[in-house]
Write a protein that holds these residues in place. Structure first.
Motif, mmCIF file in Angstrom:
data_model
loop_
_atom_site.group_PDB
_atom_site.id
_atom_site.type_symbol
_atom_site.label_atom_id
_atom_site.label_comp_id
_atom_site.label_asym_id
_atom_site.label_seq_id
_atom_site.Cartn_x
_atom_site.Cartn_y
_atom_site.Cartn_z
ATOM 1 N N PRO A 42 8.407 -2.027 9.219
ATOM 2 C CA PRO A 42 8.900 -3.368 9.532
ATOM 3 C C PRO A 42 8.064 -4.107 10.569
ATOM 4 C CG PRO A 42 10.298 -1.700 10.531
ATOM 5 C CD PRO A 42 9.344 -0.977 9.629
ATOM 6 N N HIS A 44 4.698 -3.976 10.997
ATOM 7 C CA HIS A 44 3.496 -4.550 10.403
ATOM 8 C C HIS A 44 3.757 -5.153 9.026
ATOM 9 C CE1 HIS A 44 2.016 -1.444 13.263
ATOM 10 N NE2 HIS A 44 1.174 -2.396 13.570
ATOM 11 N N LYS A 45 5.025 -5.084 8.569
ATOM 12 C CA LYS A 45 5.441 -5.665 7.290
ATOM 13 C C LYS A 45 4.597 -5.148 6.130
ATOM 14 C CE LYS A 45 7.252 -9.876 9.414
ATOM 15 N NZ LYS A 45 7.219 -11.363 9.449
ATOM 16 N N THR A 46 4.442 -3.815 6.098
ATOM 17 C CA THR A 46 3.691 -3.185 5.023
ATOM 18 C C THR A 46 4.533 -2.065 4.409
ATOM 19 O OG1 THR A 46 2.649 -1.572 6.518
ATOM 20 C CG2 THR A 46 1.473 -3.651 6.117
ATOM 21 N N PRO A 69 0.750 -5.111 2.105
ATOM 22 C CA PRO A 69 1.756 -6.036 2.643
ATOM 23 C C PRO A 69 2.960 -6.125 1.706
ATOM 24 C CG PRO A 69 -0.442 -6.989 2.758
ATOM 25 C CD PRO A 69 -0.562 -5.754 1.925
ATOM 26 N N ILE A 70 4.159 -6.162 2.280
ATOM 27 C CA ILE A 70 5.374 -6.248 1.471
ATOM 28 C C ILE A 70 5.391 -7.524 0.639
ATOM 29 C CG2 ILE A 70 7.890 -6.459 1.592
ATOM 30 C CD1 ILE A 70 7.846 -4.709 4.050
ATOM 31 N N GLU A 71 4.924 -8.622 1.214
ATOM 32 C CA GLU A 71 4.970 -9.911 0.512
ATOM 33 C C GLU A 71 4.095 -9.932 -0.730
ATOM 34 O OE1 GLU A 71 7.103 -12.199 1.169
ATOM 35 O OE2 GLU A 71 7.853 -11.045 2.874
ATOM 36 N N HIS A 81 13.890 -7.360 -0.576
ATOM 37 C CA HIS A 81 14.257 -8.746 -0.248
ATOM 38 C C HIS A 81 15.738 -9.003 -0.501
ATOM 39 C CE1 HIS A 81 10.074 -9.599 0.378
ATOM 40 N NE2 HIS A 81 9.756 -9.291 -0.865
#
Length: 229
Positions: A42, A44-46, A69-71, A81
């Motif tokens: 969470p 580093h959002k990976t 990356p999660i996005e 999400h």
């Protein structure tokens, strides 16, 4: 239940062995051809990949422990999400998907679930290519099994961190002891000299055999020894 029991008895195994066992068991539990586990970072959002497939000619080429990356994960991360299980029983016809590389395993059906810890998502688990449609029971089984996997991994990681912290503390204590022992040796020599010199001055003074010149010389020698400390 048998799979959960086996999983609970693997606390002393390596993390890789535990994860590989869990992934293969999930394939059997859900009658799927492939499964994966993504650890979520969470900060580093990976997401960190672990994959498994029982089809030798359709193994995913994504290397284990690759970070993305999660996005950029597309519908693979829908459960992250939406914070709930997501089922795609007609995967090829989903328009929103970003597609996948040519050497990636091909999906007809797909299901993913989020794994929670302290109200946050710590992992994403998924399966693919069941011969019949995935349903709520599949999602519940996957969520239950992978939540137990996370609990074991979390406990194991905490124990490893405590072990490393203990080893670091013991190493620091050893260094401290060695330093104090070394300093004690360094200080002992000039201190011993000062003490001997002071005792000699005291004895000579009591016997009246200490002239002013001799006293001055001896005090100067004591002061010089003190400068070495």
């Amino acid at each position: 239940l048998e799979a959960l029991l086996k999983l609970s008895q693997m606390i002393d195994s390596s993390e890789k062995v535990i994860i590989n066992f869990a992934l293969e068991e999930v394939i059997n539990l859900t009658s799927s051809d492939m499964t994966y586990l993504h650890f979520v970072d969470p900060e580093h959002k990976t997401i960190q990949f672990y994959t498994s497939s029982k089809l030798e000619n359709e193994k995913c080429k994504i290397p284990d422990k690759a970070h993305n990356p999660i996005e950029e994960a597309g519908i693979w991360a829908d459960c992250f999400h939406q914070q709930k299980p997501v089922i795609h029983n007609d995967f090829p016809n989903i328009k929103e998907k970003k597609g996948y590389p040519d050497d990636h395993f091909k999906l007809n059906r797909h299901m993913s679930v989020p794994i929670f810890d302290n109200q946050g998502i710590v992992a994403i688990a998924g399966v693919g290519n069941k011969t019949s449609p995935y349903d709520v029971i599949d999602a519940e089984q996957l969520s239950l099994f992978m939540s137990n996997l996370w609990a074991i991994l979390k406990r194991r990681r905490i124990e490893q961190e405590l072990k490393m912290a203990k080893e670091r503390a013991e190493a620091a204590n050893r260094l401290k002891s060695e330093f104090l022992s070394s300093m004690s040796h360094v200080l002992r020599t000039p201190l011993g000299g000062m003490i001997n010199m002071a005792q000699t001055v005291e004895k000579l003074a009591k016997k009246g055999r200490l002239t002013d010149a001799k006293r001055t010389k001896n005090m100067r020698e004591i002061q010089e020894l003190g400068h070495h400390l």
